[in-house]
Design a protein around this motif. Sequence first.
Motif, PDB file in Angstrom:
ATOM      1  N   TYR A  13      20.358  20.957   5.080  1.00 49.45           N
ATOM      2  CA  TYR A  13      20.033  19.588   4.711  1.00 49.45           C
ATOM      3  C   TYR A  13      18.951  19.609   3.642  1.00 49.45           C
ATOM      4  O   TYR A  13      18.190  20.573   3.521  1.00 49.45           O
ATOM      5  N   VAL A  14      18.858  18.528   2.881  1.00 49.68           N
ATOM      6  CA  VAL A  14      17.761  18.352   1.935  1.00 49.68           C
ATOM      7  C   VAL A  14      17.065  17.031   2.246  1.00 49.68           C
ATOM      8  O   VAL A  14      17.729  16.022   2.528  1.00 49.68           O
ATOM      9  N   LEU A  15      15.752  17.029   2.206  1.00 50.21           N
ATOM     10  CA  LEU A  15      14.971  15.811   2.329  1.00 50.21           C
ATOM     11  C   LEU A  15      14.808  15.234   0.929  1.00 50.21           C
ATOM     12  O   LEU A  15      14.201  15.857   0.055  1.00 50.21           O
ATOM     13  N   GLY A  16      15.386  14.054   0.692  1.00 51.32           N
ATOM     14  CA  GLY A  16      15.279  13.393  -0.603  1.00 51.32           C
ATOM     15  C   GLY A  16      14.180  12.346  -0.583  1.00 51.32           C
ATOM     16  O   GLY A  16      14.128  11.506   0.319  1.00 51.32           O
ATOM     17  N   LEU A  17      13.298  12.408  -1.587  1.00 44.28           N
ATOM     18  CA  LEU A  17      12.187  11.473  -1.707  1.00 44.28           C
ATOM     19  C   LEU A  17      12.274  10.786  -3.068  1.00 44.28           C
ATOM     20  O   LEU A  17      12.412  11.452  -4.100  1.00 44.28           O
ATOM     21  N   ASP A  18      12.177   9.455  -3.069  1.00 44.16           N
ATOM     22  CA  ASP A  18      12.328   8.673  -4.292  1.00 44.16           C
ATOM     23  C   ASP A  18      11.053   7.863  -4.509  1.00 44.16           C
ATOM     24  O   ASP A  18      10.679   7.047  -3.656  1.00 44.16           O
ATOM     25  N   ILE A  19      10.403   8.074  -5.664  1.00 39.75           N
ATOM     26  CA  ILE A  19       9.124   7.420  -5.953  1.00 39.75           C
ATOM     27  C   ILE A  19       9.339   6.317  -6.978  1.00 39.75           C
ATOM     28  O   ILE A  19       9.659   6.592  -8.145  1.00 39.75           O
ATOM     29  N   GLY A  20       9.155   5.078  -6.566  1.00 41.79           N
ATOM     30  CA  GLY A  20       9.249   3.949  -7.484  1.00 41.79           C
ATOM     31  C   GLY A  20       7.963   3.156  -7.494  1.00 41.79           C
ATOM     32  O   GLY A  20       7.097   3.331  -6.625  1.00 41.79           O
ATOM     33  N   GLY A  21       7.837   2.281  -8.476  1.00 40.61           N
ATOM     34  CA  GLY A  21       6.649   1.442  -8.531  1.00 40.61           C
ATOM     35  C   GLY A  21       6.665   0.350  -7.484  1.00 40.61           C
ATOM     36  O   GLY A  21       5.625  -0.016  -6.937  1.00 40.61           O
ATOM     37  N   THR A  22       7.861  -0.185  -7.168  1.00 37.57           N
ATOM     38  CA  THR A  22       7.962  -1.275  -6.197  1.00 37.57           C
ATOM     39  C   THR A  22       8.393  -0.804  -4.819  1.00 37.57           C
ATOM     40  O   THR A  22       8.276  -1.552  -3.848  1.00 37.57           O
ATOM     41  N   LYS A  23       8.933   0.423  -4.725  1.00 38.12           N
ATOM     42  CA  LYS A  23       9.301   0.949  -3.408  1.00 38.12           C
ATOM     43  C   LYS A  23       9.294   2.468  -3.410  1.00 38.12           C
ATOM     44  O   LYS A  23       9.470   3.115  -4.445  1.00 38.12           O
ATOM     45  N   LEU A  24       9.055   3.009  -2.221  1.00 39.72           N
ATOM     46  CA  LEU A  24       9.254   4.429  -1.946  1.00 39.72           C
ATOM     47  C   LEU A  24      10.423   4.530  -0.979  1.00 39.72           C
ATOM     48  O   LEU A  24      10.626   3.648  -0.149  1.00 39.72           O
ATOM     49  N   ALA A  25      11.196   5.604  -1.085  1.00 43.00           N
ATOM     50  CA  ALA A  25      12.328   5.770  -0.177  1.00 43.00           C
ATOM     51  C   ALA A  25      12.480   7.243   0.176  1.00 43.00           C
ATOM     52  O   ALA A  25      12.087   8.129  -0.575  1.00 43.00           O
ATOM     53  N   ALA A  26      13.058   7.482   1.352  1.00 40.94           N
ATOM     54  CA  ALA A  26      13.282   8.847   1.811  1.00 40.94           C
ATOM     55  C   ALA A  26      14.540   8.878   2.659  1.00 40.94           C
ATOM     56  O   ALA A  26      14.915   7.881   3.298  1.00 40.94           O
ATOM     57  N   GLY A  27      15.190  10.029   2.661  1.00 49.66           N
ATOM     58  CA  GLY A  27      16.379  10.192   3.486  1.00 49.66           C
ATOM     59  C   GLY A  27      16.730  11.656   3.633  1.00 49.66           C
ATOM     60  O   GLY A  27      16.391  12.478   2.786  1.00 49.66           O
ATOM     61  N   VAL A  28      17.387  11.988   4.725  1.00 50.21           N
ATOM     62  CA  VAL A  28      17.910  13.331   4.948  1.00 50.21           C
ATOM     63  C   VAL A  28      19.364  13.324   4.476  1.00 50.21           C
ATOM     64  O   VAL A  28      20.165  12.493   4.918  1.00 50.21           O
ATOM     65  N   VAL A  29      19.698  14.254   3.586  1.00 48.79           N
ATOM     66  CA  VAL A  29      20.996  14.240   2.911  1.00 48.79           C
ATOM     67  C   VAL A  29      21.754  15.529   3.201  1.00 48.79           C
ATOM     68  O   VAL A  29      21.185  16.623   3.145  1.00 48.79           O
ATOM     69  N   THR A  30      23.042  15.392   3.507  1.00 53.22           N
ATOM     70  CA  THR A  30      23.890  16.553   3.755  1.00 53.22           C
ATOM     71  C   THR A  30      24.465  17.057   2.433  1.00 53.22           C
ATOM     72  O   THR A  30      24.486  16.333   1.430  1.00 53.22           O
ATOM     73  N   PRO A  31      24.987  18.288   2.400  1.00 47.83           N
ATOM     74  CA  PRO A  31      25.606  18.801   1.165  1.00 47.83           C
ATOM     75  C   PRO A  31      26.834  18.028   0.722  1.00 47.83           C
ATOM     76  O   PRO A  31      27.313  18.230  -0.397  1.00 47.83           O
ATOM     77  N   ARG A  32      27.345  17.147   1.557  1.00 54.96           N
ATOM     78  CA  ARG A  32      28.467  16.296   1.165  1.00 54.96           C
ATOM     79  C   ARG A  32      27.998  14.961   0.579  1.00 54.96           C
ATOM     80  O   ARG A  32      28.806  14.079   0.288  1.00 54.96           O
ATOM     81  N   GLY A  33      26.686  14.814   0.425  1.00 53.26           N
ATOM     82  CA  GLY A  33      26.137  13.609  -0.169  1.00 53.26           C
ATOM     83  C   GLY A  33      25.972  12.454   0.789  1.00 53.26           C
ATOM     84  O   GLY A  33      25.775  11.318   0.370  1.00 53.26           O
ATOM     85  N   GLU A  34      26.011  12.729   2.069  1.00 52.57           N
ATOM     86  CA  GLU A  34      25.826  11.681   3.078  1.00 52.57           C
ATOM     87  C   GLU A  34      24.346  11.586   3.445  1.00 52.57           C
ATOM     88  O   GLU A  34      23.728  12.590   3.805  1.00 52.57           O
ATOM     89  N   ALA A  35      23.790  10.399   3.342  1.00 54.48           N
ATOM     90  CA  ALA A  35      22.407  10.176   3.763  1.00 54.48           C
ATOM     91  C   ALA A  35      22.401   9.864   5.257  1.00 54.48           C
ATOM     92  O   ALA A  35      22.855   8.799   5.679  1.00 54.48           O
TER      93      ALA A  35
END
Length: 334
Positions: A13-35
């Motif tokens: 799995y990969v932990l995806g972290l997204d940094i935005g000015g109006t929001k932060l987001a995170a999710g655990v993602v499988t190699p098939r692209g499923e969050a």
Amino acid sequence: MTRDGSGDGGEPYVLGLDIGGTKLAAGVVTPRGEALSFVVGPGGSGDDAESGVKRLFALGREAMTAAGVEPSRIGAVGIGCGGPLDPARGVLVAPPHLPGWRDVPITAWAQHEFDRPAVVENDGTAAAAAEFRFGAGRGVSDLVYLTVSTGVGGGAVVAGRLFRGAAGNGGEFGHVTVDWHGRRCVGCGRRGCLEAYASGTSIAERAREAVHAGEPSSLPGGATAADVAAAAAAGDPLAVRIWDETTLALGCGLTSIVNVFEPEVAVLGGGVTESGEQLLAPVRARVEADAMAAAAERVRVVPAALGRRVGVIGAAAAVWERERETADGRREST
């Protein structure tokens, strides 16, 4: 790149972290692209870098809990953020949507926090990788992606490879000039950028300016981009004018991008595109009418397939793209 973590079938799995000015987001993602999870918190623009990153990492741990995934099953951490940044060094140089975040060693901090390898990628490039691998661009080799949201960003895949540019920040499609005498762009300070007309921020700003100037309209003084879209659909003259200007600018900018890259697919995502065909139809028509014939005949202008999760899936996709590039480099050197 990945280490120790494994998902279903032994895949990491990969932990995806997204940094935005109006929001932060995170999710655990499988190699098939499923969050497996998707959690969102307030953006980082009001924080200093250390405080903002601390909240981001807490969100990452919350995402692992929500997915029911132990930290030991995470193989790597992927991070997406607007540029300018230095992907090779893992440093956020000076993102304009994060005032005060200068020379932030984001991957070193992530590696220390999670004890896993980490990579950072421009968020538009990462989203392009996600749509290419798992979304609207599956099966093609050439793709451009535009996110039309608070700002306008993007990324490209050329001959199956992510396009980054010499310094790792290529694909700044929001700063294609559509009117060199035009509005000042908040993001870069130049005049007439696509972002100065097509972003949600600009749509709302132009509506508020017109209302405050006394132009008749049903729009409130604090109108949002969504308000403008709804009012335009209902026939409000001011909203129609602003919406038409927006789609014309976006179609003009996208036509130039299509002429340069000649992609098979042009994918549009981000909050403004939630208006659907109200935005996409006139933009598509503009590209079909104005792009060079060979490019216009080949390209399909389509909505993004991954929706609000594209940021975290893109951050994870950046990990797998970096792994593939490393493996390809090893093969070429032998």
